[in-house]
Design a protein around this motif. Sequence first.
Motif, PDB file in Angstrom:
ATOM      1  N   ILE A   1       0.854  -1.199   0.000  1.00 43.97           N
ATOM      2  CA  ILE A   1       0.000   0.000   0.000  1.00 43.97           C
ATOM      3  C   ILE A   1       0.886   1.245   0.000  1.00 43.97           C
ATOM      4  N   VAL A   2       0.548   2.190  -0.859  1.00 40.64           N
ATOM      5  CA  VAL A   2       1.248   3.480  -0.870  1.00 40.64           C
ATOM      6  C   VAL A   2       0.194   4.582  -0.844  1.00 40.64           C
ATOM      7  N   TYR A   3       0.409   5.567   0.037  1.00 39.94           N
ATOM      8  CA  TYR A   3      -0.466   6.744   0.101  1.00 39.94           C
ATOM      9  C   TYR A   3       0.261   7.899  -0.571  1.00 39.94           C
ATOM     10  N   VAL A   4      -0.432   8.640  -1.429  1.00 35.70           N
ATOM     11  CA  VAL A   4       0.185   9.840  -1.991  1.00 35.70           C
ATOM     12  C   VAL A   4      -0.738  11.026  -1.716  1.00 35.70           C
ATOM     13  N   ASP A   5      -0.146  12.116  -1.259  1.00 39.01           N
ATOM     14  CA  ASP A   5      -0.944  13.312  -0.960  1.00 39.01           C
ATOM     15  C   ASP A   5      -0.032  14.535  -0.972  1.00 39.01           C
ATOM     16  N   ALA A   6      -0.645  15.703  -1.067  1.00 42.86           N
ATOM     17  CA  ALA A   6       0.133  16.951  -1.061  1.00 42.86           C
ATOM     18  C   ALA A   6      -0.288  17.810   0.114  1.00 42.86           C
ATOM     19  N   LEU A   7       0.691  18.485   0.699  1.00 44.94           N
ATOM     20  CA  LEU A   7       0.425  19.502   1.720  1.00 44.94           C
ATOM     21  C   LEU A   7       0.812  20.830   1.096  1.00 44.94           C
ATOM     22  N   VAL A   8       0.116  21.895   1.471  1.00 47.29           N
ATOM     23  CA  VAL A   8       0.538  23.212   0.986  1.00 47.29           C
ATOM     24  C   VAL A   8       1.388  23.838   2.081  1.00 47.29           C
ATOM     25  N   ALA A   9       2.604  24.261   1.706  1.00 49.33           N
ATOM     26  CA  ALA A   9       3.520  24.847   2.702  1.00 49.33           C
ATOM     27  C   ALA A   9       4.071  26.154   2.161  1.00 49.33           C
ATOM     28  N   LYS A  10       4.399  27.047   3.084  1.00 47.38           N
ATOM     29  CA  LYS A  10       5.033  28.313   2.695  1.00 47.38           C
ATOM     30  C   LYS A  10       6.531  28.053   2.558  1.00 47.38           C
ATOM     31  N   VAL A  11       7.069  28.314   1.377  1.00 44.23           N
ATOM     32  CA  VAL A  11       8.484  28.027   1.099  1.00 44.23           C
ATOM     33  C   VAL A  11       9.155  29.301   0.614  1.00 44.23           C
ATOM     34  N   ARG A  12      10.348  29.596   1.168  1.00 41.34           N
ATOM     35  CA  ARG A  12      11.073  30.788   0.709  1.00 41.34           C
ATOM     36  C   ARG A  12      11.606  30.541  -0.709  1.00 41.34           C
ATOM     37  N   ASP A  13      11.289  31.472  -1.592  1.00 40.38           N
ATOM     38  CA  ASP A  13      11.707  31.363  -2.982  1.00 40.38           C
ATOM     39  C   ASP A  13      12.410  32.675  -3.323  1.00 40.38           C
ATOM     40  N   GLY A  14      13.745  32.665  -3.237  1.00 37.17           N
ATOM     41  CA  GLY A  14      14.497  33.917  -3.421  1.00 37.17           C
ATOM     42  C   GLY A  14      14.186  34.839  -2.266  1.00 37.17           C
ATOM     43  N   SER A  15      13.640  36.017  -2.551  1.00 33.28           N
ATOM     44  CA  SER A  15      13.397  36.974  -1.465  1.00 33.28           C
ATOM     45  C   SER A  15      11.949  36.935  -0.980  1.00 33.28           C
ATOM     46  N   SER A  16      11.096  36.121  -1.641  1.00 33.26           N
ATOM     47  CA  SER A  16       9.697  36.081  -1.201  1.00 33.26           C
ATOM     48  C   SER A  16       9.320  34.687  -0.694  1.00 33.26           C
ATOM     49  N   VAL A  17       8.209  34.634   0.032  1.00 30.38           N
ATOM     50  CA  VAL A  17       7.708  33.354   0.538  1.00 30.38           C
ATOM     51  C   VAL A  17       6.441  33.016  -0.242  1.00 30.38           C
ATOM     52  N   ARG A  18       6.420  31.835  -0.863  1.00 27.72           N
ATOM     53  CA  ARG A  18       5.253  31.447  -1.676  1.00 27.72           C
ATOM     54  C   ARG A  18       4.646  30.133  -1.179  1.00 27.72           C
ATOM     55  N   ASN A  19       3.378  29.950  -1.496  1.00 32.26           N
ATOM     56  CA  ASN A  19       2.729  28.663  -1.222  1.00 32.26           C
ATOM     57  C   ASN A  19       3.167  27.660  -2.279  1.00 32.26           C
ATOM     58  N   LYS A  20       3.665  26.525  -1.837  1.00 36.32           N
ATOM     59  CA  LYS A  20       4.041  25.478  -2.797  1.00 36.32           C
ATOM     60  C   LYS A  20       3.446  24.155  -2.333  1.00 36.32           C
ATOM     61  N   ALA A  21       3.331  23.223  -3.262  1.00 37.58           N
ATOM     62  CA  ALA A  21       2.816  21.889  -2.909  1.00 37.58           C
ATOM     63  C   ALA A  21       3.985  21.026  -2.466  1.00 37.58           C
ATOM     64  N   VAL A  22       3.832  20.374  -1.332  1.00 37.39           N
ATOM     65  CA  VAL A  22       4.838  19.416  -0.881  1.00 37.39           C
ATOM     66  C   VAL A  22       4.207  18.030  -1.071  1.00 37.39           C
ATOM     67  N   ASN A  23       4.637  17.343  -2.119  1.00 42.82           N
ATOM     68  CA  ASN A  23       4.085  16.024  -2.446  1.00 42.82           C
ATOM     69  C   ASN A  23       4.784  14.946  -1.615  1.00 42.82           C
TER      70      ASN A  23
END
Length: 220
Positions: A50-72
């Motif tokens: 059995i394998v579960y796959v899901d995404a969490l939305v996390a705030k990730v620093r991208d250069g000088s800004s912080v963006r919402n990204k999917a963490v799969n």
Amino acid sequence: SGMSVRDISRHRERSAGIEVSHDTVSRITDEVLEEMRAWQSRPLEAIYPIVYVDALVAKVRDGSSVRNKAVNIAVGIDCEGEKHVLGIWVAPAEGAKAWGQAFAQLRNRGLEDIIIVCCDGLGGLGEEITAAWPAATVQTCTVHLIRAASRYGSYTDRKGLCQAMRPIYTAADMDAAEAALLEFAGSPLGEKYPAAVSVWERAWDRFIPFLEFAPPIRKV
């Protein structure tokens, strides 16, 4: 990836009263990164039932800004029943294409077969799973279905909606589940919230594999 070396030393000073030089922080993070890279590409078992796959939305620093990204995240249960995080991938947004790349990496690391992949109803995800593992059964997570359907109910009706849907996923077999869905559709709550009924109808083919198993496996 969200903190600079300076942020880390400041945080250590504030939270633990310990001064750590930038060089020390740098050296430790480099070593941790090396270990993390080794973990990310480590060989896997050939089969995970059995394998579960899901995404969490996390705030990730991208250069000088912080963006919402999917963490799969992919979590596998091995043949001994042990749970393992198989991989974590950061993507700009949750999408089937990013999952396809993750699955290719899991295959390259030795994962040859999965019996059941449990996931949410993300469009195109089931096709990516069966492209990577043709014999896998794609199972829509029942909790996701219940949540998605109950969202259509008003706050006061949600509890009743959940109770009304329970006979669908606790049914003895597929025929009983179909009868329970029809009963729910014709009930006062089903007629009040046809969109909740549609959630089950759209996911039906990927919900029913679950009904072939005994209650202990269904719980998983």
